[in-house]
Design an enzyme around this catalytic site. Structure first.
Site, PDB file in Angstrom:
ATOM      1  N   HIS A 451      46.131  62.638  66.587  1.00 56.99           N
ATOM      2  CA  HIS A 451      44.722  61.748  66.300  1.00 56.99           C
ATOM      3  C   HIS A 451      44.847  61.150  64.910  1.00 56.99           C
ATOM      4  O   HIS A 451      44.101  60.150  64.721  1.00 56.99           O
ATOM      5  CB  HIS A 451      43.884  62.953  66.242  1.00 56.99           C
ATOM      6  N   GLU A 687      16.647  46.848  77.490  1.00 53.21           N
ATOM      7  CA  GLU A 687      17.631  47.978  77.907  1.00 53.21           C
ATOM      8  C   GLU A 687      17.604  48.774  79.156  1.00 53.21           C
ATOM      9  O   GLU A 687      18.325  49.689  79.545  1.00 53.21           O
ATOM     10  CB  GLU A 687      18.182  48.820  76.742  1.00 53.21           C
ATOM     11  N   ASP A 711      22.844  50.365  76.685  1.00 54.89           N
ATOM     12  CA  ASP A 711      21.769  50.903  77.741  1.00 54.89           C
ATOM     13  C   ASP A 711      21.701  50.220  79.047  1.00 54.89           C
ATOM     14  O   ASP A 711      21.625  50.915  79.893  1.00 54.89           O
ATOM     15  CB  ASP A 711      20.585  51.622  76.900  1.00 54.89           C
ATOM     16  N   CYS A 758      22.609  42.710  71.080  1.00 58.22           N
ATOM     17  CA  CYS A 758      23.308  43.769  70.370  1.00 58.22           C
ATOM     18  C   CYS A 758      24.056  45.087  70.683  1.00 58.22           C
ATOM     19  O   CYS A 758      24.323  45.839  69.805  1.00 58.22           O
ATOM     20  CB  CYS A 758      21.870  44.318  69.230  1.00 58.22           C
TER      21      CYS A 758
HETATM   22  C1  PEP Z   1      22.397  49.630  73.471  1.00 62.24           C
HETATM   23  O1  PEP Z   1      21.883  50.213  73.962  1.00 62.24           O
HETATM   24  O2  PEP Z   1      23.036  48.361  73.578  1.00 62.24           O
HETATM   25  C2  PEP Z   1      21.994  49.442  71.787  1.00 62.24           C
HETATM   26  C3  PEP Z   1      22.563  48.282  71.031  1.00 62.24           C
HETATM   27  O3  PEP Z   1      21.454  50.648  71.472  1.00 62.24           O
HETATM   28  P1  PEP Z   1      22.189  51.977  71.107  1.00 62.24           P
HETATM   29  O4  PEP Z   1      23.745  51.683  71.314  1.00 62.24           O
HETATM   30  O5  PEP Z   1      21.676  52.365  69.827  1.00 62.24           O
HETATM   31  O6  PEP Z   1      21.684  52.595  72.178  1.00 62.24           O
HETATM   32 MG    MG Z   2      20.291  51.514  73.399  1.00 65.73          MG
END
Ligand code: PEP
Ligand code: MG
Length: 821
Positions: A451, A687, A711, A758
């Site tokens: 690791h 999402e 998500d 994102c």
């Molecule tokens: C996502 O779901 O892509 C996201 C940016 O939010 P999180 O990863 O914090 O759930």
């Molecule tokens: Mg998310």
């Protein structure tokens, strides 16, 4: 063939606990002349590493193979406990069948026992009979119907399949954790046999102790209502490689790395993480944890132990998130394996036994239990499995720190740049290191898949491992060269060595500097389309780092960081201070503050969230905030206060319906008026598939969309993003997900609002092109990816991007998308 000697059957016994029951059956075996008294400890030792509960009120304690020398003669003893004794939580045993097996002469008895196992009425009769002959007849030779040619061994269960383990390193911690995770999802008793040893498939330690090396054939056995389903799931999982990650990166690619012939005396080690480092040595020491030996109040110690284990689990969950965010789920998986160690009942029972029976303190008892188990693991033939003793000690230490009376000689982490040398670094040690202050890492022990190696690579720190103990004698401050490309530690570098190291480092620095300089240039395609490249951040200090790395703002502030790892929610003032600090650091660049996204995998103990069957489909994100308006209001007030210092946008996570958005907006507006703040842009994360389907309606109420592709992929493909086996299938570049993003962009275009992404695919080189081609206008990525993403866009035309996006949308699989040229 032997039959059960009736003098070795004790009826009507009582036992205070499992240990007592095993001791009693052990005594019968001693009295019958089958074993030496020392083998009783072996029975107990076996129980600590494997669960001998068979089902139907029957357990078959038997010793560990290495103690077989203490067996004088093969024999079986039975202790009948009509009132029952708790074996595992929820499992009561009435027939304790102690086995001393020098040969396989007792197999008929076990065969007969398996018949009883399938017959609850018979098991109940034997549990309460007052005639030892009933038990003797039922278990002895020939009295049971003859079994077909099956060859049951101790612990064998009726349903099973045999398979070969192909993982290159055998069933080590990660694949074993994946197997345990699946097994725990079923009610059936599941065991794995390797040779003549078997272990509980729901216990990580039991599995590791089987010493299953690559190429070994194992038998996976199950019994219970869902046994067939469990076996099918386990077979699938084993066939698909048990989440084995390719981790040969240390050696891979090294052919392209600069090779230098060093002149000075050197130690040959294993190349673990590429790169060169030149600097003074610092030997890494760990503090000594001092615990009390005894304690007066066992009940209080038991509670302390439970609390420390729970707290350690919380730490591990946070560490998992942190490393996952920095380096991906595969790299973080070890912390899930650590949490699995902490769920091991054998470990906990042993420690609790010492507290209850020997008046030991929680710390002492835990240290003892961990020490014993780690020793057993370390004795494994297979080096990789033996190395897992380090993980067990690491996680044991995490708990022990919380039970310490004091910690002596706790070292300070380096505050000037050094090359760190250690016997071995645990995953926790490595994760705590600041890459800015650790130029390189050298460990005496370990291999390229350790690791240390994995985490060093993810942190971009050059590393060599397996350098041998001599490196532990190098004095602090000695200047050395660490060559992570060839796996060399140059102990006394010559002038030429230094010059070579400096030059190689300078070349790399020039390259990095070129990237860094270009990182402030906007990301404009060759045909003039501008894409904003912004950062995902989760800590105040990261805002400034995002700007330095070329980020044009923050596209996602994960505010959960303020709420995790503490005993109570942060106050409005604390939140306002943190958000303001970030707004100020951005110096006029925009920040999208996402409101609290707790729930799902991110549990917060002080919020006393009820346990849910499907937390990802439960009270998560905006749902939680709408159900706890005071929590939501206090965060919104803090955000509006910070908005006085620079451009802030608010974004709600997990919006799945228009009503949710309207309610959230209404509450936000109330708070804004209360604070007396100016309006800010309000957007939502896309999402959830329902948000895609309702994108036109949602767009009418939003200033922007940001696609949370992590998500969205999870909910679109119905694949748990944390699933130990399936998460690899959760590819955000699956055409199903891309078509959802396409639909989102088209709905947003109609309403005249912009779309960002994102989630992880925004930083994926292929994702960058496809998303740009789909019309996404903002990519929010991790700080280290900013420069590369911008550079990639500058080399791209919109025409190319649209072409690739079109072809990706037409693909049928994510593999086809990734294969596009
Ligand atoms: C996502 O779901 O892509 C996201 C940016 O939010 P999180 O990863 O914090 O759930
Ligand atoms: Mg998310």
């Amino acid at each position: 063939m032997i039959s059960l000697d009736l003098s070795a059957v004790r009826l009507g016994a009582t036992a205070v606990d499992k240990t007592d029951a095993i001791r009693q059956v052990g005594r019968i075996l001693v009295e019958a002349g089958y074993i030496e008294p020392g083998y009783v400890d072996s029975l107990l030792a076996r129980e600590r590493v494997a669960n001998t509960f068979l089902g139907n009120g029957i357990a078959i304690p038997h010793g560990v193979p290495k103690d077989r020398g203490m067996i004088k003669q093969t024999g079986v003893a039975v202790l009948q406990v009509p009132g029952g004794v708790e074996w595992n939580p929820g499992d009561r045993v009435h027939l304790v069948v102690g086995i001393a097996a020098k040969s396989d002469e007792h197999l008929q008895i076990l065969t007969n026992l398996t018949d009883v196992l399938g017959d609850p009425a018979e098991a109940a009769r034997l549990a309460h009979t007052t005639n030892p002959a009933d038990i003797g007849q039922r278990l002895s030779t020939g009295t049971a119907p003859a079994k077909p040619a099956a060859q049951p061994l101790p612990d064998d269960l009726p349903n099973h399949f045999d398979t070969v383990i192909t993982s290159p390193h055998g069933l080590h911690a990660r694949p074993a954790t994946a197997l345990v995770d699946i097994a725990k999802g079923f009610g059936a008793t599941i065991r794995v046999r390797h040779g003549n040893r078997a272990g509980d498939a729901k216990s990580l330690i039991a599995l590791l102790n089987l010493g299953i090396e690559s190429g070994a054939t194992i038998r996976v056995m199950a019994e219970g209502a869902d046994a067939d389903a469990a076996l099918a799931a386990l077979r699938d999982a084993i066939d698909s490689g048990l989440e084995e990650e390719e981790e040969t990166a240390g050696a891979a690619g090294s052919a392209d790395l600069p090779r230098i012939d060093w002149e000075g005396p050197s130690v040959a080690a294993v190349a673990a993480s590429p790169g060169l480092a030149l600097g003074p040595v610092r030997q890494y020491q760990r503090g000594k944890i001092v615990v009390a030996a005894t304690a007066r109040d066992p009940a209080a110690e038991l509670t302390r132990l439970d609390r420390a284990i729970e707290a350690a689990k919380r730490e591990l969950a946070e560490l998992y998130e942190e490393v996952k965010a920095r380096a991906g789920a595969g790299k973080a998986a070890i912390f899930r394996a650590h949490a699995e160690f902490l769920a091991d009942q054998g470990l906990i029972d042993r420690a609790k036994g010492l507290i209850r029976e020997d008046a030991r303190s929680a710390g002492y008892a835990w240290e003892q239990s961990i020490g014993e188990q780690a020793k057993t693991l370390a004795a494994q033939q297979d080096a990789l499995l033996a190395a897992r003793a380090l993980d067990l000690r690491d996680v044991g230490r995490r708990v022990l720190r919380m039970l310490a009376e004091r910690i002596e000689d706790e070292p300070n982490l380096p505050d000037t740049p050094v090359i760190l040398i250690a016997d071995d670094l645990s995953p926790s040690d490595t994760a705590r290191l600041d890459p800015a202050l650790v130029l390189g890492i050298c460990t005496a022990a370990g291999g390229p898949t350790s690791h240390t190696a994995i985490i060093a690579r993810s942190l971009g720190i050059p590393a060599v491992v397996g350098a041998g103990d001599s490196v532990l004698d190098i004095a602090d401050g000695s200047p050395v060269v660490l060559d992570g490309n060839s796996g060399t530690l140059v102990l006394i570098p010559t002038d030429r060595d230094r010059a070579n190291a400096e030059r190689a480092r300078a070349d790399m620095a020039v390259q990095r500097e070129a990237e860094r300089r270009a990182c402030y240039q906007p990301a404009i395609t060759t045909d003039g389309a501008r894409i904003e490249v912004v950062a995902n951040i989760a800590a105040p200090a990261e805002a400034g780092r995002a700007v330095e790395a070329g980020g044009e703002g923050v596209g996602l502030l994960r505010t959960e960081f303020l709420f995790l790892g503490r005993d109570q929610a942060p106050s409005e003032d604390e939140q306002a201070a943190a958000y303001t600090e970030m707004v100020r650091a951005l110096n006029g660049l925009p920040i999208i503050i996402r409101t609290l996204d707790i729930g799902g995998d991110k549990a917060v103990p002080y919020m006393s969230m009820p346990a849910e069957e499907n937390p990802f489909l439960g009270e998560r994100g905006i749902r939680l905030c709408l159900n706890r308006p005071e929590l939501f209001r206090s965060q919104l007030r803090a955000i509006f206060r910070a908005a006085a210092h620079g451009p802030v946008r608010i974004m709600y996570p997990m919006i799945s319906t228009l009503e949710e958005l309207k309610r959230a907006k209404a509450l936000t507006e109330e708070v804004r008026l209360e604070v007396g703040a100016a309006p800010v842009e309000i957007g939502i994360m896309i999402e959830v598939p329902s948000a895609v389907m309702m994108a036109e309606e949602l767009a009418a109420e939003s200033d922007f969309f940001s696609v949370g592709s992590n998500d969205l992929t999870q909910y679109c493909l119905a694949v748990d993003r944390m699933h130990p086996l399936l998460s690899r299938q959760a590819d955000g570049l699956h055409p199903a997900v891309l078509r959802m993003i396409d639909a989102t962009v088209r709905a947003a275009d109609k309403a005249g609002i912009w779309v960002g992404v994102c989630g992880g695919i925004a930083g994926d080189p292929r994702g960058v092109v496809i998303l740009t081609g789909l019309g996404v206008r903002e990519l929010s990525v991790s700080i280290p990816s900013i420069a590369a993403v911008k550079a990639q866009i500058r080399g791209l035309s919109m025409e190319q991007a649209r072409g690739l996006a079109r072809r990706a949308l037409a693909c049928s699989t994510s593999a086809a998308v990734r294969g596009l040229r």
